[in-house]
Design a protein around this motif. Structure first.
Motif, PDB file in Angstrom:
ATOM      1  N   PRO A   5     171.874  50.527 -43.352  1.00  0.00           N
ATOM      2  CA  PRO A   5     172.735  51.076 -42.300  1.00  0.00           C
ATOM      3  C   PRO A   5     173.007  52.565 -42.508  1.00  0.00           C
ATOM      4  O   PRO A   5     173.326  52.998 -43.624  1.00  0.00           O
ATOM      5  N   GLU A   6     172.893  53.331 -41.454  1.00  0.00           N
ATOM      6  CA  GLU A   6     173.137  54.770 -41.527  1.00  0.00           C
ATOM      7  C   GLU A   6     174.587  55.079 -41.875  1.00  0.00           C
ATOM      8  O   GLU A   6     174.878  56.096 -42.506  1.00  0.00           O
ATOM      9  N   ILE A   7     175.487  54.190 -41.480  1.00  0.00           N
ATOM     10  CA  ILE A   7     176.915  54.423 -41.715  1.00  0.00           C
ATOM     11  C   ILE A   7     177.237  54.494 -43.210  1.00  0.00           C
ATOM     12  O   ILE A   7     178.211  55.118 -43.610  1.00  0.00           O
ATOM     13  N   TRP A   8     176.407  53.884 -44.043  1.00  0.00           N
ATOM     14  CA  TRP A   8     176.648  53.926 -45.480  1.00  0.00           C
ATOM     15  C   TRP A   8     176.640  55.334 -46.031  1.00  0.00           C
ATOM     16  O   TRP A   8     177.392  55.653 -46.952  1.00  0.00           O
ATOM     17  N   SER A   9     175.817  56.218 -45.478  1.00  0.00           N
ATOM     18  CA  SER A   9     175.802  57.605 -45.968  1.00  0.00           C
ATOM     19  C   SER A   9     177.119  58.299 -45.610  1.00  0.00           C
ATOM     20  O   SER A   9     177.597  59.143 -46.367  1.00  0.00           O
ATOM     21  N   LYS A  10     177.712  57.939 -44.484  1.00  0.00           N
ATOM     22  CA  LYS A  10     179.034  58.486 -44.145  1.00  0.00           C
ATOM     23  C   LYS A  10     180.068  58.028 -45.160  1.00  0.00           C
ATOM     24  O   LYS A  10     180.900  58.815 -45.613  1.00  0.00           O
ATOM     25  N   TYR A  11     180.024  56.755 -45.512  1.00  0.00           N
ATOM     26  CA  TYR A  11     180.959  56.225 -46.513  1.00  0.00           C
ATOM     27  C   TYR A  11     180.790  56.957 -47.836  1.00  0.00           C
ATOM     28  O   TYR A  11     181.767  57.349 -48.478  1.00  0.00           O
ATOM     29  N   ARG A  12     179.540  57.135 -48.244  1.00  0.00           N
ATOM     30  CA  ARG A  12     179.256  57.804 -49.522  1.00  0.00           C
ATOM     31  C   ARG A  12     179.845  59.218 -49.520  1.00  0.00           C
ATOM     32  O   ARG A  12     180.475  59.643 -50.495  1.00  0.00           O
ATOM     33  N   ASN A  13     179.671  59.939 -48.420  1.00  0.00           N
ATOM     34  CA  ASN A  13     180.192  61.305 -48.324  1.00  0.00           C
ATOM     35  C   ASN A  13     181.717  61.325 -48.351  1.00  0.00           C
ATOM     36  O   ASN A  13     182.317  62.164 -49.023  1.00  0.00           O
ATOM     37  N   ILE A  14     182.346  60.408 -47.627  1.00  0.00           N
ATOM     38  CA  ILE A  14     183.810  60.337 -47.596  1.00  0.00           C
ATOM     39  C   ILE A  14     184.344  60.069 -48.993  1.00  0.00           C
ATOM     40  O   ILE A  14     185.283  60.722 -49.459  1.00  0.00           O
ATOM     41  N   LEU A  15     183.757  59.100 -49.684  1.00  0.00           N
ATOM     42  CA  LEU A  15     184.220  58.752 -51.024  1.00  0.00           C
ATOM     43  C   LEU A  15     183.949  59.874 -52.026  1.00  0.00           C
ATOM     44  O   LEU A  15     184.780  60.168 -52.882  1.00  0.00           O
ATOM     45  N   ALA A  16     182.795  60.506 -51.922  1.00  0.00           N
ATOM     46  CA  ALA A  16     182.413  61.550 -52.880  1.00  0.00           C
ATOM     47  C   ALA A  16     183.354  62.745 -52.844  1.00  0.00           C
ATOM     48  O   ALA A  16     183.656  63.318 -53.897  1.00  0.00           O
ATOM     49  N   VAL A  17     183.819  63.125 -51.664  1.00  0.00           N
ATOM     50  CA  VAL A  17     184.690  64.302 -51.564  1.00  0.00           C
ATOM     51  C   VAL A  17     186.166  63.952 -51.703  1.00  0.00           C
ATOM     52  O   VAL A  17     187.000  64.849 -51.769  1.00  0.00           O
ATOM     53  N   SER A  18     186.473  62.682 -51.786  1.00  0.00           N
ATOM     54  CA  SER A  18     187.866  62.261 -51.927  1.00  0.00           C
ATOM     55  C   SER A  18     188.350  62.463 -53.357  1.00  0.00           C
ATOM     56  O   SER A  18     187.557  62.674 -54.282  1.00  0.00           O
ATOM     57  N   GLU A  19     189.647  62.352 -53.549  1.00  0.00           N
ATOM     58  CA  GLU A  19     190.235  62.413 -54.885  1.00  0.00           C
ATOM     59  C   GLU A  19     189.696  61.287 -55.768  1.00  0.00           C
ATOM     60  O   GLU A  19     189.653  61.406 -56.983  1.00  0.00           O
ATOM     61  N   GLU A  20     189.261  60.199 -55.150  1.00  0.00           N
ATOM     62  CA  GLU A  20     188.725  59.044 -55.871  1.00  0.00           C
ATOM     63  C   GLU A  20     187.243  59.197 -56.195  1.00  0.00           C
ATOM     64  O   GLU A  20     186.638  58.304 -56.780  1.00  0.00           O
ATOM     65  N   GLY A  21     186.656  60.301 -55.805  1.00  0.00           N
ATOM     66  CA  GLY A  21     185.226  60.528 -55.999  1.00  0.00           C
ATOM     67  C   GLY A  21     184.755  60.349 -57.427  1.00  0.00           C
ATOM     68  O   GLY A  21     183.638  59.903 -57.667  1.00  0.00           O
ATOM     69  N   GLY A  22     185.605  60.654 -58.406  1.00  0.00           N
ATOM     70  CA  GLY A  22     185.236  60.488 -59.812  1.00  0.00           C
ATOM     71  C   GLY A  22     185.145  59.034 -60.229  1.00  0.00           C
ATOM     72  O   GLY A  22     184.422  58.695 -61.163  1.00  0.00           O
ATOM     73  N   LYS A  23     185.869  58.157 -59.547  1.00  0.00           N
ATOM     74  CA  LYS A  23     185.842  56.727 -59.870  1.00  0.00           C
ATOM     75  C   LYS A  23     184.717  56.016 -59.129  1.00  0.00           C
ATOM     76  O   LYS A  23     184.292  54.946 -59.532  1.00  0.00           O
ATOM     77  N   PHE A  24     184.258  56.615 -58.050  1.00  0.00           N
ATOM     78  CA  PHE A  24     183.190  56.014 -57.260  1.00  0.00           C
ATOM     79  C   PHE A  24     181.842  56.487 -57.780  1.00  0.00           C
ATOM     80  O   PHE A  24     181.503  57.657 -57.696  1.00  0.00           O
ATOM     81  N   LYS A  25     181.083  55.560 -58.355  1.00  0.00           N
ATOM     82  CA  LYS A  25     179.751  55.890 -58.859  1.00  0.00           C
ATOM     83  C   LYS A  25     178.683  55.494 -57.851  1.00  0.00           C
ATOM     84  O   LYS A  25     177.779  56.256 -57.552  1.00  0.00           O
ATOM     85  N   ASP A  26     178.786  54.273 -57.363  1.00  0.00           N
ATOM     86  CA  ASP A  26     177.846  53.772 -56.365  1.00  0.00           C
ATOM     87  C   ASP A  26     178.434  52.492 -55.778  1.00  0.00           C
ATOM     88  O   ASP A  26     179.398  51.941 -56.295  1.00  0.00           O
ATOM     89  N   PHE A  27     177.828  52.040 -54.715  1.00  0.00           N
ATOM     90  CA  PHE A  27     178.235  50.794 -54.097  1.00  0.00           C
ATOM     91  C   PHE A  27     177.673  49.616 -54.887  1.00  0.00           C
ATOM     92  O   PHE A  27     176.632  49.726 -55.523  1.00  0.00           O
ATOM     93  N   SER A  28     178.366  48.491 -54.812  1.00  0.00           N
ATOM     94  CA  SER A  28     177.747  47.231 -55.207  1.00  0.00           C
ATOM     95  C   SER A  28     177.452  46.501 -53.905  1.00  0.00           C
ATOM     96  O   SER A  28     178.024  46.820 -52.854  1.00  0.00           O
ATOM     97  N   TYR A  29     176.545  45.552 -53.967  1.00  0.00           N
ATOM     98  CA  TYR A  29     176.092  44.859 -52.754  1.00  0.00           C
ATOM     99  C   TYR A  29     176.190  43.360 -52.954  1.00  0.00           C
ATOM    100  O   TYR A  29     175.884  42.856 -54.031  1.00  0.00           O
TER     101      TYR A  29
END
Length: 142
Positions: free
Chosen positions: A83-107
């Motif tokens: 899904p293309e929307i996943w790249s939006k999620y990745r960008n939102i999480l990466a630039v957030s304050e929580e970006g350091g805790k977010f390494k990658d998605f699990s599926y």
């Protein structure tokens, strides 16, 4: 009214996020998700898309850093494109304050994801129509 609370966050969702404890899960679900079947608690946001909601939620929601994968997505069939929307999620999480805790998605496979969602603290059903747009966040500590 309060200052700096995004209008996309209804009071009940803010209350639920405050009530949640460490390792509780919040599911931001697309419009096709069987939320009423799976939810202990449900909030319907029929005019809101998940990326907008995720951007608002992640400002207040600490991700769990006791687990390697605090953000889970529903895995599409092998024959379907990612899904293309996943790249939006990745960008939102990466630039957030929580970006350091977010390494990658699990599926998770679809049925496993449904089962896990039954234990989510709250499911927020949105207007998002894109398939496999559901995203589950596991709450951490401050």
């Amino acid at each position: 009214m309060l200052k700096r609370i995004p209008a996309v966050l209804p009071p009940k969702l803010v209350m639920y996020m405050m009530d949640m404890g460490h390792s509780d899960r919040l599911l931001l679900a697309d419009g096709n998700y069987p939320a009423s079947t799976c939810a202990k608690r449900i909030i319907r946001l029929d005019g809101v898309e998940i990326p907008e909601l995720l951007e608002a939620v992640i400002k207040f929601f600490p991700l769990d850093d006791f687990v390697p994968d605090p953000v889970t997505l529903m895995k599409p069939k092998d024959t379907e494109p990612l899904p293309e929307i996943w790249s939006k999620y990745r960008n939102i999480l990466a630039v957030s304050e929580e970006g350091g805790k977010f390494k990658d998605f699990s599926y998770m496979e679809r049925m496993e994801f449904y089962e896990r969602s039954r234990t989510a603290y709250v499911i927020v059903q949105t207007a998002t129509k894109e398939r496999y747009a559901n995203i589950m966040l596991q709450k951490g500590v401050i």
